[in-house]
Each structure stands twice: as C-alpha cells, then as structure tokens.
Design a protein around this motif. Structure first.
Motif, PDB file in Angstrom:
ATOM      1  N   ARG A 346      35.530  69.005  57.484  1.00 41.38           N
ATOM      2  CA  ARG A 346      36.811  69.641  57.224  1.00 41.38           C
ATOM      3  C   ARG A 346      37.362  70.116  58.562  1.00 41.38           C
ATOM      4  N   ALA A 347      38.636  69.789  58.820  1.00 43.31           N
ATOM      5  CA  ALA A 347      39.274  70.295  60.041  1.00 43.31           C
ATOM      6  C   ALA A 347      39.503  71.791  59.848  1.00 43.31           C
ATOM      7  N   ARG A 348      38.898  72.612  60.714  1.00 43.69           N
ATOM      8  CA  ARG A 348      39.042  74.071  60.561  1.00 43.69           C
ATOM      9  C   ARG A 348      40.415  74.532  61.029  1.00 43.69           C
ATOM     10  N   GLU A 349      40.996  73.735  61.925  1.00 45.91           N
ATOM     11  CA  GLU A 349      42.333  74.063  62.437  1.00 45.91           C
ATOM     12  C   GLU A 349      43.073  72.757  62.656  1.00 45.91           C
ATOM     13  N   GLU A 350      44.369  72.844  62.895  1.00 49.73           N
ATOM     14  CA  GLU A 350      45.120  71.603  63.129  1.00 49.73           C
ATOM     15  C   GLU A 350      44.597  70.928  64.400  1.00 49.73           C
ATOM     16  N   ASP A 351      44.548  69.625  64.366  1.00 49.26           N
ATOM     17  CA  ASP A 351      44.052  68.876  65.528  1.00 49.26           C
ATOM     18  C   ASP A 351      44.911  67.623  65.688  1.00 49.26           C
ATOM     19  N   VAL A 352      44.754  66.969  66.825  1.00 46.51           N
ATOM     20  CA  VAL A 352      45.452  65.707  67.058  1.00 46.51           C
ATOM     21  C   VAL A 352      44.410  64.675  67.456  1.00 46.51           C
ATOM     22  N   VAL A 353      44.393  63.567  66.723  1.00 45.43           N
ATOM     23  CA  VAL A 353      43.438  62.494  67.005  1.00 45.43           C
ATOM     24  C   VAL A 353      44.242  61.239  67.312  1.00 45.43           C
ATOM     25  N   ASP A 354      44.145  60.763  68.528  1.00 41.41           N
ATOM     26  CA  ASP A 354      44.892  59.580  68.951  1.00 41.41           C
ATOM     27  C   ASP A 354      46.382  59.714  68.623  1.00 41.41           C
ATOM     28  N   GLY A 355      46.912  60.900  68.854  1.00 38.19           N
ATOM     29  CA  GLY A 355      48.345  61.113  68.600  1.00 38.19           C
ATOM     30  C   GLY A 355      48.674  61.394  67.144  1.00 38.19           C
ATOM     31  N   TYR A 356      47.700  61.295  66.250  1.00 42.70           N
ATOM     32  CA  TYR A 356      47.960  61.578  64.837  1.00 42.70           C
ATOM     33  C   TYR A 356      47.666  63.045  64.550  1.00 42.70           C
ATOM     34  N   ARG A 357      48.570  63.678  63.793  1.00 44.22           N
ATOM     35  CA  ARG A 357      48.380  65.087  63.455  1.00 44.22           C
ATOM     36  C   ARG A 357      47.400  65.205  62.284  1.00 44.22           C
ATOM     37  N   VAL A 358      46.324  65.932  62.498  1.00 46.01           N
ATOM     38  CA  VAL A 358      45.364  66.194  61.409  1.00 46.01           C
ATOM     39  C   VAL A 358      45.541  67.654  61.006  1.00 46.01           C
ATOM     40  N   PRO A 359      46.192  67.918  59.855  1.00 40.12           N
ATOM     41  CA  PRO A 359      46.429  69.320  59.480  1.00 40.12           C
ATOM     42  C   PRO A 359      45.111  70.062  59.221  1.00 40.12           C
ATOM     43  N   ALA A 360      45.148  71.389  59.367  1.00 43.00           N
ATOM     44  CA  ALA A 360      43.977  72.216  59.018  1.00 43.00           C
ATOM     45  C   ALA A 360      43.602  71.929  57.568  1.00 43.00           C
ATOM     46  N   ASN A 361      42.302  72.003  57.287  1.00 50.64           N
ATOM     47  CA  ASN A 361      41.739  71.796  55.942  1.00 50.64           C
ATOM     48  C   ASN A 361      41.710  70.352  55.468  1.00 50.64           C
ATOM     49  N   THR A 362      42.088  69.406  56.346  1.00 46.25           N
ATOM     50  CA  THR A 362      41.967  67.988  55.948  1.00 46.25           C
ATOM     51  C   THR A 362      40.493  67.632  55.823  1.00 46.25           C
ATOM     52  N   ASN A 363      40.163  66.857  54.787  1.00 48.40           N
ATOM     53  CA  ASN A 363      38.819  66.280  54.661  1.00 48.40           C
ATOM     54  C   ASN A 363      38.790  64.986  55.465  1.00 48.40           C
ATOM     55  N   VAL A 364      37.937  64.917  56.477  1.00 49.19           N
ATOM     56  CA  VAL A 364      37.874  63.714  57.307  1.00 49.19           C
ATOM     57  C   VAL A 364      36.626  62.929  56.900  1.00 49.19           C
ATOM     58  N   LEU A 365      36.848  61.699  56.459  1.00 46.75           N
ATOM     59  CA  LEU A 365      35.737  60.868  55.963  1.00 46.75           C
ATOM     60  C   LEU A 365      35.321  59.865  57.036  1.00 46.75           C
ATOM     61  N   ILE A 366      34.021  59.827  57.308  1.00 47.58           N
ATOM     62  CA  ILE A 366      33.462  58.829  58.225  1.00 47.58           C
ATOM     63  C   ILE A 366      32.584  57.925  57.387  1.00 47.58           C
ATOM     64  N   ASN A 367      32.836  56.641  57.458  1.00 46.11           N
ATOM     65  CA  ASN A 367      32.118  55.714  56.582  1.00 46.11           C
ATOM     66  C   ASN A 367      31.442  54.638  57.437  1.00 46.11           C
ATOM     67  N   SER A 368      30.123  54.787  57.608  1.00 44.25           N
ATOM     68  CA  SER A 368      29.401  53.869  58.499  1.00 44.25           C
ATOM     69  C   SER A 368      29.403  52.449  57.965  1.00 44.25           C
ATOM     70  N   TYR A 369      29.549  52.281  56.663  1.00 44.90           N
ATOM     71  CA  TYR A 369      29.580  50.922  56.105  1.00 44.90           C
ATOM     72  C   TYR A 369      30.692  50.127  56.789  1.00 44.90           C
ATOM     73  N   PHE A 370      31.854  50.742  56.964  1.00 45.37           N
ATOM     74  CA  PHE A 370      32.972  50.037  57.602  1.00 45.37           C
ATOM     75  C   PHE A 370      32.887  50.089  59.125  1.00 45.37           C
TER      76      PHE A 370
END
Ligand code: HEM
Length: 466
Positions: A346-370
C-alpha cells in the motif's frame, strides 16, 4: 504484450500522468472477469496498457506494476513508503495475524525481523541440512516398494516439506497431525484465493464458507500450539543443537533485551510453517514435472549429480557450491512457476513512478508470474531453459526482473532455508530415481490461489535409474 519505455523515469517529480485504467470498452471485463480468471484478466491488461495499469474490483483500486525499475523503486528505494496494509495482506491476515508475512505494523515487524533474522542465515540453515537429506532418504525408502507406480508427487513432496520444517522447528516427527495441517492449509488457500479475487461476503459473516475457513484456522492453530505447549513443559535450554522453536523462545531483542510474548511466538511459528510448506512443495512438484517433459535437461542434471556425489547416494550441505546445474534447474522452475507469485504493497503517501501519479492508499500489485515472462527481458519465456541462470546470464539482466523471494527489506526470511532444501531434495531424488510422465498426461495448468498451485496436482511414474 506491449512494453513500457525502455528507461523508465522513476521518481520524476509530480506533474504527473494518470495511470491508465481498464475500462468497459477495452473488452477485458471487470470484477467478474478478475474473479473468473485472474491470470487471463491481468495478462489482457498488460497486453492493452503495458507495464502499469489500474483496475478496480468491487471499487478497490489496484495498480499492477510489471517492470524491474518499478519493482526496485517500490520494494527497495522507497521501501519505507510502501507497507503491507494492502488488500492482499488484509485478506490473509485472519490466518497469518501478527507474524512476519502480513504484518503491517512497521515497528513491530522491524523488531521481530531483527530478532529472527540471525536464525535464518546460510550458516544457521546449514545445521538443518541433515534434516532435509535424512527425511528425503526416508521418503526414498518408502518409495522402494512403489517402483513403476504413478505417485501423487505433490502429496508426497508436501508431506516431506512438512516433515522437514517440523524437524527443523520442533525436532519432532510428524504423524497424522501433519495431514490435518495440510488439509487445513489447502482449505484456507482456496477460500482466501477466491476471496482475494472477489472479497464478498466479508469473512466475519457466518456463511458456510467462512465457518469452514475458521475451522481450518483452528486446526492450524492446534497443530502449532501443541508443539509450543510441549516445548514449554520440557524447558529445553538454547544450545548449539537447538531447533528453531527453542532459538525463538530464547531470543531477545538487542534494543530492549526482551523476547517475544507467547502469542507473537505462536504467530511466527505458524507463519514459518505456512511460508515453508506449500512454496517448497509446489517448486519441487513443478521441477519434477518440467524435468519429465525435458529429458535433455534431466540428463544434464543426472550427469552433475552423479559427478558431484561419486559413490555416495546422499548429498551434504558442503556439496551445494558444486551442484550448480541443480540450482539452475531450481531457479528456472521458480521463474516459470513462482509459488508466491503475487504480493502487494500500500502506498503510504502519494508517489510518482515513471511519471505516473500513485495516490496515497493505492494497492500496488507485483505479479512475478508476468514479471518472469516479460518479453523485454526473457527470450521465449515459456521455455524451460536453466541456462538462463548462469552467472553471466544473471549479470546481464536487471536484478529486479526476477523476484521469486521478493526484494528489499521484506524479502523472504526463509530464502536460504528454501534454496538449501530445494537443491538437496532434488539432487537426492535425482541420484536414484527419475519421475516420468505417464502416457497421455494432459498438460498441468497453474491455479492462481494465494499461491500458484498445480491444478489437480502432479502425478508421475517412479522409475529407478539404472
Ligand atoms: C520456494 C520457497 C519460498 C518462496 C518462493 C517464498 C517466497 C516469499 C516471498 C515472495 C516473500 C515476500 C512477500 C512480500 O514481499 O510481500 C516471502 C516472505 C516470507 N517468507 Fe518465504 N518463500 C519460500 C520459502 C520460505 C521458507 C522456507 C520460510 C521459512 C522457513 C519462509 C518464510 C517467510 C516469511 C516469514 C516471510 C515474511 C518475511 C518478512 O516480511 O519479514 N519462506 N516469501
């Protein structure tokens, strides 16, 4: 699958683009499509949008990230800004509770990890290597009467993995209680896997499904607390030969000189049992399945094991540095069928990843299968090619495009334990037996539960090597 910019601009200051969101007109579907076939749904999203997109099952915002630079940013560089108060871990917390795996309280987690880490180093794990090979040798003895038969490999290896973790944790032989634990775990894995894909009705509603889940949790708790209670009655001192339970009972935190309370100990022991059991079972089951389908890889494995062991039938911890091809077979199996194939932050605060805005509280999913199939980094990703894991090939790839054990401060604490067990078990079995595909075996598909499970299990015919 389309790909992201080759050099992502991670951490660029705000001013930022919005993350593309799956829409009805994309034809990918919504919550129901995610529920019915999670891997197909996410794969279609990656095809449509590339390495980052958002979807909202039942209105819950989830962002899938699928580029090694994004993974490094989230898990390593800004690891403190992303915690485990994420939807996936909220789903599994009724089982795992305050143990390391799903703990979202950073301060408690840090204290626990500090106390437990010294018991999971390669040197400490070396003390458990004998448990691994002794238990495997006993399994092979039980197999002697079964030559030519088709084995339920997933079940056989599941029992072995539990025996190994129980000897290492509790110095205990496990009998029928292990089967109760296995059944309870499989029930919880299936129920929570489905609940993650469609989180309704809530787990505290008294539905038949939820009652079944809570009975499974009770069974796993009984398994763990019986061992802990017996150990407390026996009052064993912490010596060199101590098992993990004794080590954890006597561990104190360097900062306050205090240990962990009994409830926390219970949760940690349960987390270790769960973390260690199905992941290693699935990896070895898939490894035998892949070897049966690739005789040329199997022949190389046999050649290495025979050369390293010579006249011996059982490897030791000291053989590990020379079992390099065996390790490559394991690494490649963990790439194709990564058992802990998805995790979340969970993003605890707003962040920017590769220029994309990730709002606070976003659930970020990492999927090793892909991630482990990303076409920019893996050539012909569906093929089983252990040579992808020569030191040169590893050095030529970004590190964070391969995450079977996660990365950053929450990386799997049992990684050395797992790799030691996987290589020792595989080489011990391969020295004596091959597991062959029975005639007309249909392809086995991965089933996306909380872990990546071989659907229907792996069934192979036992043949003694001549
Ligand atoms: C093939 C075997 C294994 C795989 C693929 C695996 C995978 C993983 C992954 C991906 C994570 C990190 C999840 C995240 O970042 O959200 C993790 C964490 C963890 N694993 Fe494993 N694991 C394996 C074996 C084990 C074993 C053998 C143990 C115990 C002996 C174990 C205990 C744990 C624990 C306690 C955590 C939580 C660590 C923390 O957050 O501090 N795992 N595992």
């Amino acid at each position: 699958m389309s790909s992201a910019p080759t050099v992502p601009d991670v951490g660029r200051p705000p001013g930022a683009r919005e993350i593309p969101t799956i829409r009805r007109k994309d034809g990918i579907g919504g919550a129901l499509a995610f529920r019915n076939d999670q891997l197909h749904f996410l794969g279609a999203g990656l095809d449509r949008y590339g390495d980052i997109f958002r979807f909202r099952p039942l209105g819950i915002p989830i962002v899938l990230v699928n580029h090694p630079d994004y993974i490094r940013h989230i898990l390593v560089e800004k690891g403190e800004s992303y915690d485990k108060d994420a939807m996936l871990f909220r789903v599994v917390r009724p089982v795992l509770r305050k143990g390391l795996i799903a703990n979202a309280d950073m301060e408690l987690w840090r204290r626990q990890r500090r106390m437990m880490a010294p018991h999971f180093t390669p040197r400490t794990v070396s003390h458990f290597a004998r448990n691994m090979t002794d238990e495997t040798a006993q399994m092979l003895q039980r197999w002697e009467r079964r030559e030519g038969q088709v084995l339920d490999v997933t079940d056989e290896i599941g029992q072995l993995a539990l025996r190994i973790v129980n000897r290492s944790l509790f110095s205990a032989e496990v009998g029928r209680t292990a089967q109760a634990f296995e059944r309870a775990f499989q029930t919880a894995n299936a129920i929570l896997g489905a609940f993650f894909r469609f989180p309704f009705p809530p787990l505290n509603f008294p539905t038949p499904r939820n009652r079944k889940l809570h009975r499974a949790i009770d069974d796993m708790d009984t398994f763990v607390s019986d061992f802990i209670q017996a150990r407390l009655r026996a009052d064993v001192p912490a010596g060199d030969e101590a098992d993990l339970l004794t080590l954890l009972l006597h561990t104190v935190d360097e900062e306050d000189g205090k240990g962990m309370d009994l409830e926390q100990l219970h949760h940690e022991v349960l987390n270790i049992c769960i973390g260690a059991y199905e992941t290693t079972t699935n990896t070895l089951s898939w490894a035998f399945y892949l070897l049966a389908r690739h005789p040329e890889v199997e022949a190389k494995l046999h050649a290495e094991v025979d050369a390293v062991l010579g006249e011996r039938s059982i490897p030791s911890f000291e053989d590990l540095p020379r079992l390099t091809y065996t390790r490559m077979v394991i690494d490649e199996t963990l790439r194709i069928y990564s058992p802990a194939y998805q995790f979340m932050r969970r993003a605890r605060e707003e962040d920017v990843v590769d220029g994309y805005r990730v709002p606070a509280n976003t659930n970020v999913l990492i999927n090793s299968y892909f991630l482990h199939r990303h076409p920019d980094f893996w050539e012909d990703p569906e093929s089983f090619v252990p040579e992808r894991f020569t030191p040169e090939a590893i050095a030529a790839r970004p590190k964070h495009v391969y995450t079977p054990f996660g990365a950053g401060h929450r990386i799997c604490i049992g990684k050395h334990f797992a790799l030691t067990e996987l290589v020792l078990v595989l080489s011990t079995v391969a020295r004596r037996y091959r597991l062959a595909l029975p005639e007309a075996t249909p392809e086995v598909h991965p089933q996306a539960l909380i872990t990546l499970h071989p659907e229907g299990g792996i069934h192979l015919r036992l043949e003694e090597r001549r």
